[in-house]
Scaffold this active site. Structure first.
Site, PDB file in Angstrom:
ATOM      1  N   GLY A   1       2.717  -5.553  10.934  1.00 28.42           N
ATOM      2  CA  GLY A   1       2.043  -6.824  11.189  1.00 28.42           C
ATOM      3  C   GLY A   1       2.581  -7.966  10.364  1.00 28.42           C
ATOM      4  O   GLY A   1       1.836  -8.635   9.644  1.00 28.42           O
TER       5      GLY A   1
ATOM      6  N   SER B   1       4.337 -10.831  11.376  1.00 24.93           N
ATOM      7  CA  SER B   1       4.657 -12.123  11.988  1.00 24.93           C
ATOM      8  C   SER B   1       3.934 -13.277  11.297  1.00 24.93           C
ATOM      9  O   SER B   1       4.347 -14.438  11.415  1.00 24.93           O
ATOM     10  CB  SER B   1       4.312 -12.109  13.484  1.00 24.93           C
ATOM     11  OG  SER B   1       2.929 -11.887  13.683  1.00 24.93           O
ATOM     12  N   SER B   2       2.854 -12.981  10.569  1.00 19.58           N
ATOM     13  CA  SER B   2       2.096 -14.027   9.889  1.00 19.58           C
ATOM     14  C   SER B   2       1.251 -13.412   8.777  1.00 19.58           C
ATOM     15  O   SER B   2       1.214 -12.193   8.607  1.00 19.58           O
ATOM     16  CB  SER B   2       1.189 -14.771  10.889  1.00 19.58           C
ATOM     17  OG  SER B   2       0.217 -13.877  11.411  1.00 19.58           O
ATOM     18  N   GLY B   3       0.578 -14.268   8.032  1.00 22.49           N
ATOM     19  CA  GLY B   3      -0.432 -13.827   7.083  1.00 22.49           C
ATOM     20  C   GLY B   3       0.064 -12.946   5.952  1.00 22.49           C
ATOM     21  O   GLY B   3       1.155 -13.128   5.416  1.00 22.49           O
TER      22      GLY B   3
ATOM     23  N   LYS C   1      13.163 -17.531   6.765  1.00 20.69           N
ATOM     24  CA  LYS C   1      12.934 -17.256   5.350  1.00 20.69           C
ATOM     25  C   LYS C   1      13.944 -16.237   4.809  1.00 20.69           C
ATOM     26  O   LYS C   1      14.391 -16.338   3.667  1.00 20.69           O
ATOM     27  CB  LYS C   1      11.508 -16.739   5.143  1.00 20.69           C
ATOM     28  CG  LYS C   1      10.431 -17.782   5.376  1.00 20.69           C
ATOM     29  CD  LYS C   1      10.466 -18.847   4.301  1.00 20.69           C
ATOM     30  CE  LYS C   1       9.302 -19.807   4.451  1.00 20.69           C
ATOM     31  NZ  LYS C   1       9.315 -20.865   3.382  1.00 20.69           N
TER      32      LYS C   1
ATOM     33  N   ASP D   1       4.523  -1.507  17.481  1.00 22.04           N
ATOM     34  CA  ASP D   1       3.181  -1.768  17.979  1.00 22.04           C
ATOM     35  C   ASP D   1       2.281  -0.647  17.477  1.00 22.04           C
ATOM     36  O   ASP D   1       2.442   0.511  17.876  1.00 22.04           O
ATOM     37  CB  ASP D   1       3.189  -1.812  19.512  1.00 22.04           C
ATOM     38  CG  ASP D   1       1.840  -2.167  20.119  1.00 22.04           C
ATOM     39  OD1 ASP D   1       0.814  -2.024  19.422  1.00 22.04           O
ATOM     40  OD2 ASP D   1       1.803  -2.557  21.293  1.00 22.04           O
TER      41      ASP D   1
ATOM     42  N   SER E   1      -7.377  -3.060   3.883  1.00 20.93           N
ATOM     43  CA  SER E   1      -8.735  -2.884   4.363  1.00 20.93           C
ATOM     44  C   SER E   1      -9.429  -4.245   4.287  1.00 20.93           C
ATOM     45  O   SER E   1      -8.835  -5.268   4.636  1.00 20.93           O
ATOM     46  CB  SER E   1      -9.450  -1.818   3.543  1.00 20.93           C
ATOM     47  OG  SER E   1     -10.756  -1.617   3.980  1.00 20.93           O
TER      48      SER E   1
ATOM     49  N   TYR F   1     -15.673  -4.687  13.903  1.00 19.66           N
ATOM     50  CA  TYR F   1     -14.568  -4.792  12.949  1.00 19.66           C
ATOM     51  C   TYR F   1     -14.882  -4.005  11.677  1.00 19.66           C
ATOM     52  O   TYR F   1     -14.050  -3.240  11.170  1.00 19.66           O
ATOM     53  CB  TYR F   1     -14.316  -6.263  12.620  1.00 19.66           C
ATOM     54  CG  TYR F   1     -13.325  -6.495  11.512  1.00 19.66           C
ATOM     55  CD1 TYR F   1     -11.955  -6.419  11.756  1.00 19.66           C
ATOM     56  CD2 TYR F   1     -13.750  -6.779  10.219  1.00 19.66           C
ATOM     57  CE1 TYR F   1     -11.038  -6.622  10.730  1.00 19.66           C
ATOM     58  CE2 TYR F   1     -12.848  -6.988   9.194  1.00 19.66           C
ATOM     59  CZ  TYR F   1     -11.483  -6.910   9.460  1.00 19.66           C
ATOM     60  OH  TYR F   1     -10.580  -7.100   8.442  1.00 19.66           O
TER      61      TYR F   1
ATOM     62  N   ALA G   1     -16.900  -1.518  11.310  1.00 20.75           N
ATOM     63  CA  ALA G   1     -16.883  -0.079  11.589  1.00 20.75           C
ATOM     64  C   ALA G   1     -15.470   0.472  11.515  1.00 20.75           C
ATOM     65  O   ALA G   1     -15.232   1.560  10.970  1.00 20.75           O
ATOM     66  CB  ALA G   1     -17.480   0.186  12.969  1.00 20.75           C
TER      67      ALA G   1
ATOM     68  N   LYS H   1     -12.984  -0.773   9.745  1.00 24.77           N
ATOM     69  CA  LYS H   1     -12.545  -0.798   8.354  1.00 24.77           C
ATOM     70  C   LYS H   1     -13.287   0.238   7.505  1.00 24.77           C
ATOM     71  O   LYS H   1     -12.705   0.811   6.578  1.00 24.77           O
ATOM     72  CB  LYS H   1     -12.724  -2.207   7.766  1.00 24.77           C
ATOM     73  CG  LYS H   1     -11.762  -3.233   8.350  1.00 24.77           C
ATOM     74  CD  LYS H   1     -10.302  -2.852   8.113  1.00 24.77           C
ATOM     75  CE  LYS H   1      -9.361  -3.958   8.528  1.00 24.77           C
ATOM     76  NZ  LYS H   1      -7.927  -3.600   8.319  1.00 24.77           N
TER      77      LYS H   1
ATOM     78  N   THR I   1      -5.547 -17.560   6.994  1.00 25.99           N
ATOM     79  CA  THR I   1      -4.314 -17.378   7.752  1.00 25.99           C
ATOM     80  C   THR I   1      -4.653 -17.356   9.229  1.00 25.99           C
ATOM     81  O   THR I   1      -5.779 -17.596   9.639  1.00 25.99           O
ATOM     82  CB  THR I   1      -3.638 -16.038   7.387  1.00 25.99           C
ATOM     83  OG1 THR I   1      -4.470 -14.968   7.856  1.00 25.99           O
ATOM     84  CG2 THR I   1      -3.429 -15.906   5.897  1.00 25.99           C
TER      85      THR I   1
END
Length: 286
Positions: A9, A11-13, A45, A59, A137, A151, A153, A155, A187
């Site tokens: 994951g 692509s951002s954040g 970057k 994915d 988490s 959400y 649940a 985590k 983000t």
């Protein structure tokens, strides 16, 4: 030899910032994402900083995609030292108003993706008798929150998965497990949560409307209280992830801000970093 890290994951954040930060600190980084069309900013970057980062398609909702990415890394490097299970998505909708498709999706992205990525790297870490798995988490993995029950649940499931795994793979195979638990993150994660839920016209209706309006107002107020570190930047959370990766005895769980710590205090006061509980699990079952 550089430690090899796989981040999901990116692509951002937090995933984006973690990839850059780990590379800056001398790691060989494999930054993965579901949609490679979103990789342009990361590529810029990488070029600007001459960073040792390879971008992979992965994915987390597709086991074949996960296996393919892991096999690619093992083929090139022969090892994976750190897995950062970062991929996830926010979701805020009352369970009564969520569709079956949405319920399955939020579970797959936020929980099953962590399980399947972990499953894919474990054989290699076990073979090399070392490794570290860091799960992004959330305070929502410890404290249930209104309109976030689905959400949370997912985590909560990540937290239980990590506790059970840590009870035996750490001592037997030197594979360390940690959960990093941010509060709010300023983000695209937050934006996507709202996009997928509040603006579709389905949530803000009926008897849930006044409750949800109070919920949104509270979120907006907390976002304005930056002095209390309610909503951290992706970089700030990434720095905690790096600290965990470089700790010889990393915590089982760690909150990333004072606000997050305070929110979870009733759940964590007796055992803030989770290590006592893991030790108790070992004594009880092994």
């Amino acid at each position: 030899m550089k430690r090899v890290v796989l981040v999901t994951g990116t692509s951002s954040g937090v995933g984006f910032e973690s990839s850059l930060l780990f590379a800056e600190k001398g790691y060989k980084v494999y930054a993965s994402m579901r949609n490679l069309k979103k990789a342009d900013r990361l590529k810029e970057k990488i070029e600007e900083g001459n960073l040792d980062i390879d971008i992979l398609e992965l994915d987390v909702t597709k086991v074949d995609s996960i296996k393919g990415a892991v096999d690619t890394i093992i083929g090139k490097e022969g090892r994976i030292d750190v897995l950062i299970n970062n991929a996830g998505a926010g979701f805020a909708k009352a369970v009564e108003q969520a569709s079956e498709e949405e319920i399955r999706w939020v579970t797959e992205v936020n929980y099953l993706g962590t399980v399947f990525c972990t499953q894919a790297v474990l054989p290699h870490m076990r073979k090399q008798r070392s490794g570290q798995i860091i799960n992004l988490s959330s305070v929502g993995g410890l404290v249930g929150q209104p309109f976030n029950e689905l959400y949370c649940a997912a985590k909560f499931a990540v937290e239980g998965f990590a506790e059970g795994l840590a009870a035996y793979v750490t001592d037997a195979f030197n594979i360390k497990i940690s959960n990093v638990e941010p509060g709010g993150i300023s983000t695209e994660f937050m934006n996507s949560a709202v996009e997928k839920t509040a603006v579709d016209g389905k949530l803000a209706s009926g008897e849930y409307l006044p409750i949800f309006e109070r919920y949104l107002a509270g979120n907006q107020q907390r976002a304005a209280e930056s002095v209390e570190q309610v909503y951290q930047t992706g970089r700030e959370v990434a720095e905690v992830v790096l600290d965990v990766a470089e700790n010889e005895n990393p915590p089982m769980r760690i909150r990333t801000s004072e606000w997050a710590q305070n929110l979870c205090e009733l759940k964590t006061k007796a055992d803030p970093d989770g290590t006592k509980l893991v030790d108790q699990i070992k004594r009880s079952f092994l």
